[in-house]
Design a protein around this motif. Sequence first.
Motif, PDB file in Angstrom:
ATOM      1  N   MET A   1       0.943  -0.971   0.075  1.00  0.00           N
ATOM      2  CA  MET A   1       0.001  -0.135   0.068  1.00  0.00           C
ATOM      3  C   MET A   1       1.044   1.235   0.062  1.00  0.00           C
ATOM      4  N   THR A   2       0.774   2.099  -0.896  1.00  0.00           N
ATOM      5  CA  THR A   2       1.514   3.546  -1.147  1.00  0.00           C
ATOM      6  C   THR A   2       0.859   4.544  -0.192  1.00  0.00           C
ATOM      7  N   GLN A   3       1.632   5.197   0.305  1.00  0.00           N
ATOM      8  CA  GLN A   3       0.982   6.295   1.203  1.00  0.00           C
ATOM      9  C   GLN A   3       1.336   7.626   0.565  1.00  0.00           C
ATOM     10  N   GLU A   4       0.431   8.565   0.001  1.00  0.00           N
ATOM     11  CA  GLU A   4       0.536   9.760  -0.450  1.00  0.00           C
ATOM     12  C   GLU A   4       1.214  10.700   0.412  1.00  0.00           C
ATOM     13  N   ARG A   5       1.976  11.521  -0.031  1.00  0.00           N
ATOM     14  CA  ARG A   5       2.511  12.500   0.619  1.00  0.00           C
ATOM     15  C   ARG A   5       1.863  13.781   0.575  1.00  0.00           C
ATOM     16  N   SER A   6       1.486  14.388   1.542  1.00  0.00           N
ATOM     17  CA  SER A   6       0.604  15.320   1.610  1.00  0.00           C
ATOM     18  C   SER A   6       1.877  16.791   1.642  1.00  0.00           C
ATOM     19  N   PRO A   7       1.444  17.929   1.045  1.00  0.00           N
ATOM     20  CA  PRO A   7       2.295  19.169   0.946  1.00  0.00           C
ATOM     21  C   PRO A   7       2.784  19.565   2.478  1.00  0.00           C
ATOM     22  N   ASN A   8       1.971  19.400   3.463  1.00  0.00           N
ATOM     23  CA  ASN A   8       2.129  19.938   4.698  1.00  0.00           C
ATOM     24  C   ASN A   8       3.116  18.800   5.609  1.00  0.00           C
ATOM     25  N   GLN A   9       3.274  17.713   4.941  1.00  0.00           N
ATOM     26  CA  GLN A   9       3.951  16.676   5.764  1.00  0.00           C
ATOM     27  C   GLN A   9       5.377  17.000   6.250  1.00  0.00           C
ATOM     28  N   GLY A  10       6.050  17.851   5.443  1.00  0.00           N
ATOM     29  CA  GLY A  10       7.559  18.374   5.738  1.00  0.00           C
ATOM     30  C   GLY A  10       7.451  19.187   7.035  1.00  0.00           C
ATOM     31  N   LEU A  11       6.436  19.988   6.748  1.00  0.00           N
ATOM     32  CA  LEU A  11       6.415  20.897   7.900  1.00  0.00           C
ATOM     33  C   LEU A  11       5.963  20.396   9.176  1.00  0.00           C
ATOM     34  N   GLY A  12       4.907  19.475   8.998  1.00  0.00           N
ATOM     35  CA  GLY A  12       4.765  18.699  10.272  1.00  0.00           C
ATOM     36  C   GLY A  12       6.066  17.823  10.826  1.00  0.00           C
ATOM     37  N   MET A  13       6.674  17.235   9.847  1.00  0.00           N
ATOM     38  CA  MET A  13       8.018  16.565  10.464  1.00  0.00           C
ATOM     39  C   MET A  13       9.001  17.630  11.442  1.00  0.00           C
ATOM     40  N   ILE A  14       9.004  18.811  10.963  1.00  0.00           N
ATOM     41  CA  ILE A  14       9.832  19.768  11.610  1.00  0.00           C
ATOM     42  C   ILE A  14       9.117  20.062  12.855  1.00  0.00           C
ATOM     43  N   LEU A  15       7.904  20.289  12.802  1.00  0.00           N
ATOM     44  CA  LEU A  15       7.063  20.683  13.971  1.00  0.00           C
ATOM     45  C   LEU A  15       7.208  19.606  15.005  1.00  0.00           C
ATOM     46  N   GLY A  16       7.144  18.351  14.659  1.00  0.00           N
ATOM     47  CA  GLY A  16       7.204  17.247  15.695  1.00  0.00           C
ATOM     48  C   GLY A  16       8.746  17.058  16.240  1.00  0.00           C
ATOM     49  N   VAL A  17       9.444  17.406  15.519  1.00  0.00           N
ATOM     50  CA  VAL A  17      10.962  17.560  16.185  1.00  0.00           C
ATOM     51  C   VAL A  17      10.912  18.547  17.226  1.00  0.00           C
ATOM     52  N   PHE A  18      10.406  19.790  16.764  1.00  0.00           N
ATOM     53  CA  PHE A  18      10.501  20.799  17.726  1.00  0.00           C
ATOM     54  C   PHE A  18       9.593  20.497  19.060  1.00  0.00           C
ATOM     55  N   LEU A  19       8.595  19.909  18.777  1.00  0.00           N
ATOM     56  CA  LEU A  19       7.514  19.253  19.824  1.00  0.00           C
ATOM     57  C   LEU A  19       8.257  18.455  20.958  1.00  0.00           C
ATOM     58  N   LEU A  20       9.153  17.734  20.249  1.00  0.00           N
ATOM     59  CA  LEU A  20       9.797  16.888  21.098  1.00  0.00           C
ATOM     60  C   LEU A  20      10.832  17.464  21.978  1.00  0.00           C
ATOM     61  N   PHE A  21      11.520  18.366  21.280  1.00  0.00           N
ATOM     62  CA  PHE A  21      12.796  18.980  21.868  1.00  0.00           C
ATOM     63  C   PHE A  21      11.959  19.971  23.024  1.00  0.00           C
ATOM     64  N   GLY A  22      10.684  20.586  22.992  1.00  0.00           N
ATOM     65  CA  GLY A  22      10.203  21.101  23.890  1.00  0.00           C
ATOM     66  C   GLY A  22       9.668  20.345  25.005  1.00  0.00           C
ATOM     67  N   CYS A  23       9.475  19.220  24.960  1.00  0.00           N
ATOM     68  CA  CYS A  23       9.049  17.990  25.587  1.00  0.00           C
ATOM     69  C   CYS A  23      10.410  17.998  26.637  1.00  0.00           C
ATOM     70  N   HIS A  24      11.217  17.621  25.924  1.00  0.00           N
ATOM     71  CA  HIS A  24      12.725  17.407  26.540  1.00  0.00           C
ATOM     72  C   HIS A  24      13.027  18.497  27.684  1.00  0.00           C
ATOM     73  N   ALA A  25      12.968  19.743  26.937  1.00  0.00           N
ATOM     74  CA  ALA A  25      13.277  21.038  27.781  1.00  0.00           C
ATOM     75  C   ALA A  25      12.079  20.833  29.154  1.00  0.00           C
ATOM     76  N   ALA A  26      10.943  20.607  29.172  1.00  0.00           N
ATOM     77  CA  ALA A  26      10.333  20.543  30.068  1.00  0.00           C
ATOM     78  C   ALA A  26      10.590  19.435  31.256  1.00  0.00           C
ATOM     79  N   LEU A  27      10.884  18.387  30.519  1.00  0.00           N
ATOM     80  CA  LEU A  27      11.448  17.312  31.383  1.00  0.00           C
ATOM     81  C   LEU A  27      12.737  17.667  32.277  1.00  0.00           C
ATOM     82  N   LEU A  28      13.751  18.337  31.591  1.00  0.00           N
ATOM     83  CA  LEU A  28      14.988  18.764  32.053  1.00  0.00           C
ATOM     84  C   LEU A  28      14.672  19.701  33.154  1.00  0.00           C
ATOM     85  N   ILE A  29      13.756  20.675  32.945  1.00  0.00           N
ATOM     86  CA  ILE A  29      13.349  21.550  34.049  1.00  0.00           C
ATOM     87  C   ILE A  29      12.587  20.986  35.073  1.00  0.00           C
ATOM     88  N   PHE A  30      11.754  20.045  35.023  1.00  0.00           N
ATOM     89  CA  PHE A  30      11.305  19.231  35.995  1.00  0.00           C
ATOM     90  C   PHE A  30      12.280  18.572  36.971  1.00  0.00           C
TER      91      PHE A  30
END
Length: 106
Positions: A1-30
């Motif tokens: 099964m092939t998965q089509e790539r939406s035009p916003n998927q690249g932006l979503g990937m970048i936002l996902g990485v930044f979201l995770l780094f924000g979670c890391h920052a919150a954990l380190l502050i904790f």
Amino acid sequence: MTQERSPNQGLGMILGVFLLFGCHAALLIFFFLLGMVVSVAGGGYLGIGIWIIGAIFLFLWQLLYVIPLVWWFRRRRYWGLMKGVIMGAVLTALLNGTCYFSLIRN
């Protein structure tokens, strides 16, 4: 099964990485605040130990929020965000694990 790539998927990937780094920052502050509370309460060097353990084992602590995030993004079909969180988690594990093992080696 092939998965089509939406035009916003690249932006979503970048936002996902930044979201995770924000979670890391919150954990380190904790961990920093927890170490401060323990030190002020009379724990002395135990507070510093809590901070160090939290920072060194970040690649293991991240599993507490990476797995639910990936599951939630997959369920909502946010493929870009899901892939970004996974890429950030792998990058964190590689970098943190490398630093951890280099400290043990020396």
